[in-house]
Design an enzyme around this catalytic site. Structure first.
Site, PDB file in Angstrom:
ATOM      1  N   GLU A  18       0.831  -1.214   0.000  1.00 16.07           N
ATOM      2  CA  GLU A  18       0.000   0.000   0.000  1.00 16.07           C
ATOM      3  C   GLU A  18       0.859   1.255   0.000  1.00 16.07           C
ATOM      4  OE1 GLU A  18      -3.312   0.622  -0.222  1.00 16.07           O
ATOM      5  OE2 GLU A  18      -3.433  -1.469  -0.789  1.00 16.07           O
ATOM      6  N   CYS A  45     -13.029   1.504 -14.422  1.00 19.10           N
ATOM      7  CA  CYS A  45     -13.376   2.911 -14.215  1.00 19.10           C
ATOM      8  C   CYS A  45     -12.092   3.751 -14.317  1.00 19.10           C
ATOM      9  CB  CYS A  45     -14.035   3.085 -12.838  1.00 19.10           C
ATOM     10  SG  CYS A  45     -14.929   4.633 -12.703  1.00 19.10           S
ATOM     11  N   CYS A  94     -17.747   1.188 -19.071  1.00 16.33           N
ATOM     12  CA  CYS A  94     -18.961   1.171 -18.246  1.00 16.33           C
ATOM     13  C   CYS A  94     -19.859  -0.023 -18.552  1.00 16.33           C
ATOM     14  CB  CYS A  94     -19.730   2.477 -18.426  1.00 16.33           C
ATOM     15  SG  CYS A  94     -18.733   3.896 -17.922  1.00 16.33           S
ATOM     16  N   CYS A 106     -19.260  -2.737 -16.212  1.00 20.94           N
ATOM     17  CA  CYS A 106     -19.174  -2.366 -14.797  1.00 20.94           C
ATOM     18  C   CYS A 106     -20.345  -2.945 -13.992  1.00 20.94           C
ATOM     19  CB  CYS A 106     -19.154  -0.846 -14.681  1.00 20.94           C
ATOM     20  SG  CYS A 106     -19.138  -0.299 -12.967  1.00 20.94           S
ATOM     21  N   CYS A 164     -25.144   4.237 -11.657  1.00 24.62           N
ATOM     22  CA  CYS A 164     -24.050   5.211 -11.735  1.00 24.62           C
ATOM     23  C   CYS A 164     -24.553   6.518 -12.345  1.00 24.62           C
ATOM     24  CB  CYS A 164     -22.907   4.641 -12.567  1.00 24.62           C
ATOM     25  SG  CYS A 164     -21.566   5.817 -12.744  1.00 24.62           S
TER      26      CYS A 164
HETATM   27  S1  SF4 Z   1     -20.434   2.742 -14.663  1.00 24.92           S
HETATM   28 FE1  SF4 Z   1     -19.755   4.408 -13.363  1.00 24.92          FE
HETATM   29  S2  SF4 Z   1     -18.515   3.419 -11.805  1.00 24.92           S
HETATM   30 FE2  SF4 Z   1     -18.764   1.964 -13.462  1.00 24.92          FE
HETATM   31  S3  SF4 Z   1     -16.994   2.239 -14.802  1.00 24.92           S
HETATM   32 FE3  SF4 Z   1     -18.610   3.558 -15.583  1.00 24.92          FE
HETATM   33  S4  SF4 Z   1     -18.263   5.530 -14.597  1.00 24.92           S
HETATM   34 FE4  SF4 Z   1     -17.131   4.016 -13.432  1.00 24.92          FE
END
Ligand code: SF4
Length: 344
Positions: A39, A198, A205, A208, A214
């Site tokens: 980290e 992201c 997206c 995602c 989102c």
């Molecule tokens: S949907 Fe939203 S959280 Fe997911 S990758 Fe796209 S911008 Fe990022």
């Protein structure tokens, strides 16, 4: 709201188990020493660079006890080239504190972890959640991007109260089921989502796991988040470096003060002007000195223009504070990156 909260954490955990990263050398362990070390290294450095440094550190100092016992020179030498050297100094001090104040055992909760040198709120939360399952949110650069986009959070995160607010919002998204087992996957999942889908540009997206809720996606421009902080004006500075060598190629180096630029590292003697460098070696004759090509080195908010000036000496003689190093010993000492490059 409660339903959304649960769905988010759950979706991230399920996604991480299948699509997250599982092959990084500091994963698949709940050893807080290894997680903490990774980290700290990852704070300002890319994964690809950290891999090698992490492996070397773990080989030299397999436990927190080994790190605590090491000399500062050894630690700085191994860190050399990673930059942001205060991280290495704090790492060493924190290891010594773990031994002296905690009986050699890492604290298990984020609040106590934060009392160790160099461990901020997000790093403490990462260690506590990844290693001990504490339900606590991290907020590193990747996670800031995910959360600002998910919430459509448009405030400037350089303002402390805005960052605090985002942190509170992040805390509402944690998984609520099988929390202790879920938290390592959740924290890792948030990091992985920010690193792989992201991304700053062209976020993926469609793949995602939280796209349906989102806000940035609904607005149509995820890249608008996080909002840009007003840029600090870049400054520049000229520095002269005395590159003194003997005919055996030994090099004169001095240890930098413990604060300021390149704190605690070894370096060629640094001067603010050519005249002060000349005065230091007590000669006005340009014949003794040879200008070398200027090196530009970029710091976060400053461009450094380094003017190395070569001085050849027949044999070792003291140049004041500092000492001679032979060439084979140079790779093992902590040097600023541009100086290491210059010394070849
Ligand atoms: S949907 Fe939203 S959280 Fe997911 S990758 Fe796209 S911008 Fe990022």
């Amino acid at each position: 709201m409660r339903k959304t909260t649960w769905q988010f954490g759950n979706a991230i955990v399920a996604w991480q188990k299948i699509h997250g990263r599982h092959d990084l050398p500091w994963q698949n362990t709940q050893d807080p020493y290894a997680v903490w070390l990774s980290e700290i290294m990852l704070q300002q450095t890319q994964v690809v660079t950290v891999r090698d440094y992490f492996a070397r550190f773990m080989q030299h100092f397999p436990t927190v006890k080994d790190l605590a016992k090491a000399s500062q020179e050894e630690v700085m030498g191994l860190w050399s080239g990673l930059g942001y050297y205060s991280r290495a100094r704090n790492l060493h001090r924190a290891a010594q504190d773990v031994m002296a104040l905690h009986g050699g055992v890492f604290p298990r909760d984020a609040l106590t972890l934060q009392t160790l040198p160099g461990i901020g709120r997000s790093t403490a939360a990462a260690v506590a959640s990844l290693c001990f399952g504490e339900p606590i949110a991290i907020l590193d650069a990747n996670v800031k991007r995910v959360l600002t986009r998910y919430f459509g959070f448009g405030q400037d995160l350089a303002v402390a109260k805005n960052e605090k607010l985002l942190w509170e919002k992040g805390q509402t998204l944690l998984p609520t089921q099988h929390v202790a087992q879920a938290m390592p996957h959740y924290t890792q999942g948030m990091m992985d989502l920010g690193a792989t889908l992201c991304t700053p540009k062209n976020p993926q997206c469609l793949q995602c796991p939280v796209k349906e809720n989102c806000k940035a996606v609904k607005e149509g421009k995820p890249e608008n988040y996080p909002v840009k902080t007003k840029k600090l004006k870049r400054t520049s500075e000229q520095l002269w470096l005395l590159y003194a060598q003997t005919k055996n190629d030994d090099v004169w180096l001095v240890q930098r003060p413990q604060s300021g630029i390149w704190a605690g590292l070894y370096c060629l003697p640094v001067f603010e002007s050519y005249e002060s460098l000349q005065a230091f070696i007590k000669t006005k004759s340009k014949l003794d000195l040879q200008d070398m090509p200027v090196v530009k080195h970029m710091l976060t908010h400053k461009d450094l223009y380094l003017h190395p000036v070569a001085l050849r000496l027949k044999a070792q003689k003291s140049l004041g504070h500092g000492r001679w190093f032979d060439r084979p010993s140079i790779p093992n000492i902590g040097l600023p990156a541009p100086i290491r490059k210059l010394l070849g």
